[in-house]
Motif scaffolding. Structure first.
Motif, short mmCIF file in Angstrom:
data_model
loop_
_atom_site.label_atom_id
_atom_site.label_comp_id
_atom_site.label_asym_id
_atom_site.label_seq_id
_atom_site.Cartn_x
_atom_site.Cartn_y
_atom_site.Cartn_z
N LEU A 172 0.76 -1.03 0.08
CA LEU A 172 0.08 0.08 -0.07
C LEU A 172 0.84 1.26 -0.02
CD1 LEU A 172 -2.83 -1.03 2.27
CD2 LEU A 172 -2.93 -0.86 -0.13
N ASP A 173 1.85 1.37 0.54
CA ASP A 173 2.68 2.52 0.70
C ASP A 173 3.34 2.69 -0.52
OD1 ASP A 173 2.23 3.01 3.41
OD2 ASP A 173 4.13 2.21 4.08
N ARG A 174 3.61 1.85 -1.39
CA ARG A 174 4.36 1.93 -2.60
C ARG A 174 3.16 2.44 -3.77
NH1 ARG A 174 8.52 -1.81 -5.91
NH2 ARG A 174 8.34 -0.83 -7.93
N ALA A 190 0.59 4.17 -3.01
CA ALA A 190 0.27 5.67 -2.40
C ALA A 190 1.47 6.53 -2.97
CB ALA A 190 0.40 5.75 -1.02
N ALA A 191 2.74 6.14 -3.07
CA ALA A 191 4.05 6.83 -3.40
C ALA A 191 3.99 7.16 -5.01
CB ALA A 191 5.14 6.22 -2.79
N ALA A 242 -3.78 4.49 4.22
CA ALA A 242 -2.28 4.83 3.64
C ALA A 242 -2.04 5.81 2.76
CB ALA A 242 -1.80 3.32 3.26
N GLY A 243 -3.20 6.49 2.12
CA GLY A 243 -3.05 7.56 1.19
C GLY A 243 -3.14 7.03 -0.17
N VAL A 244 -3.72 5.86 -0.48
CA VAL A 244 -4.01 5.59 -1.73
C VAL A 244 -5.13 5.89 -2.13
CG1 VAL A 244 -4.60 3.41 -2.90
CG2 VAL A 244 -2.68 3.15 -1.15
#
Length: 352
Positions: A213-215, A217-218, A266-268
């Motif tokens: 998930l962090d990937r 979002a980034a 997570a910001g997605v």
């Protein structure tokens, strides 16, 4: 001239507009709201940019049927009449006809050309292409559509996904040409490959590994979980005899609510797409997103302002397209009204 005033969401600001052709102009019209030429189309209430369905396939009743332009027009009309004023069609059996972009009575359409499927995946439903021709085909479909292409990253739950190296090459080539890639993925391998390849959107995303998930979002990979179409099948799947495909499907479904909620946290960018018929039911998908744990505001944004921004469409402001839906009550406080706007305005014309 048409005039509008109400509380704009998501900003929660009282604003006034008048319509200049197909464009919104901020403030009172020349001569004021009581002027001789002023016609007040909306006077109070709550204003949203048009609703959006980012995963819909108008023009056919299912992937196995022929593409029908009359049906396309009718199904886009179903969207419009529910306040869905922009759609993304991530793959169809045929490319969108040219008239779709110029018909003032239909929603704005972002298309992704034909589904692209390599041997053994999604056979006969879109454009079947050998693996060594996939990059070229993806570039062709993106160029012939709205800049998007759709790749079938996996199909059967117990069969290998499209190789990561190939999918990475497809995404790199389409991005270099200024396009975007949507990937159908329902297996752990297919979903992982879509994220690692840098896809612009995961369509369905079953078995998504939360560690990714962090990937997502980034790198800006959006998540379109299409919860409603899966949720409608869940009871029937549970009633089946145990088997590899049934058990894998249920294992994926059982994680989706948690993954959708975690993705949002997570910001997605999580978006509302129906992938079902009849058309015009994206309000129901917003309800599923709320059941998964998104706030009412986030879920409504996934079906309106967030989705519009993701597609490159503005919200409600000076110079924006005159596409909006109006409600007598706040749809964030009462999400049940989302699918029943009191006023629909598309391209500056009152639909209802």
């Amino acid at each position: 001239m048409l005039c509008i005033r109400g509380v704009v969401l998501p900003e929660r600001e009282e604003r006034s507009f008048w319509i200049d052709g197909e464009v919104l102009r901020a403030g009172a019209p020349p001569g004021g709201f009581a002027g001789r030429d002023a016609e007040v189309a909306v006077d109070g209430g709550w204003l949203l940019p048009g609703l959006v369905d980012v995963h819909t396939h108008p023009g056919a009743t299912d992937p196995g049927t022929s593409f029908d332009e009359d049906l396309l027009r009718a199904q886009l009309g179903e969207h419009r009449d529910a306040g869905v004023l922009a759609v993304r069609a991530p793959g169809t059996a045929a490319r969108m006809p040219a008239w779709v972009d110029s018909d003032p009575e239909l929603p704005r359409v972002t298309s992704a050309g034909r589904w692209l499927a390599t041997p053994g995946r999604f056979p006969g439903f879109g454009r079947d292409v050998a693996e060594d021709g996939l990059v070229r085909a993806a570039l062709e479909e993106a160029a012939a559509s709205s800049g998007w292409c759709k790749v079938i990253g996996d199909w059967r739950a117990d069969e290998p996904a499209l190789p990561l190296t190939l999918l990475t090459e497809v995404v790199g080539a389409v991005h270099a040409a200024g396009g975007k890639v949507a990937v159908h993925c329902q297996t752990a391998e297919g979903t992982r490959n879509a994220v690692l390849a840098g896809a612009d959107s995961l369509e369905h995303g079953m078995h998504l590994d939360p560690a990714l998930l962090d990937r997502m979002a980034a790198q800006g990979t959006a998540f379109v979980p299409t919860l409603g179409v899966f949720g409608a099948k869940a009871d029937a799947m549970r009633a089946r005899e145990p088997g590899v495909r049934r058990d894998l499907w249920l294992a994926g479904w059982d994680t989706m609510f948690g993954n959708v909620r975690a993705a949002h946290e997570a910001g997605v960018t999580v978006l509302a797409g129906t992938d079902s018929f009849p058309c015009g039911t994206v309000a129901g998908e917003a309800s599923w997103l709320m059941r998964a744990g998104l706030s009412a505001e986030a879920a409504l944004g996934a079906a309106s302002w967030t989705a519009r921004a993701w597609l490159g469409l503005p919200g409600l402001g000076d110079g924006a397209p005159a596409d909006l839906v109006a409600y007598a009550t706040d749809p964030i406080a009462d999400p049940a009204v989302l699918g029943h706007p009191g006023r629909i305005i598309l391209r500056g014309r009152v639909v209802r």
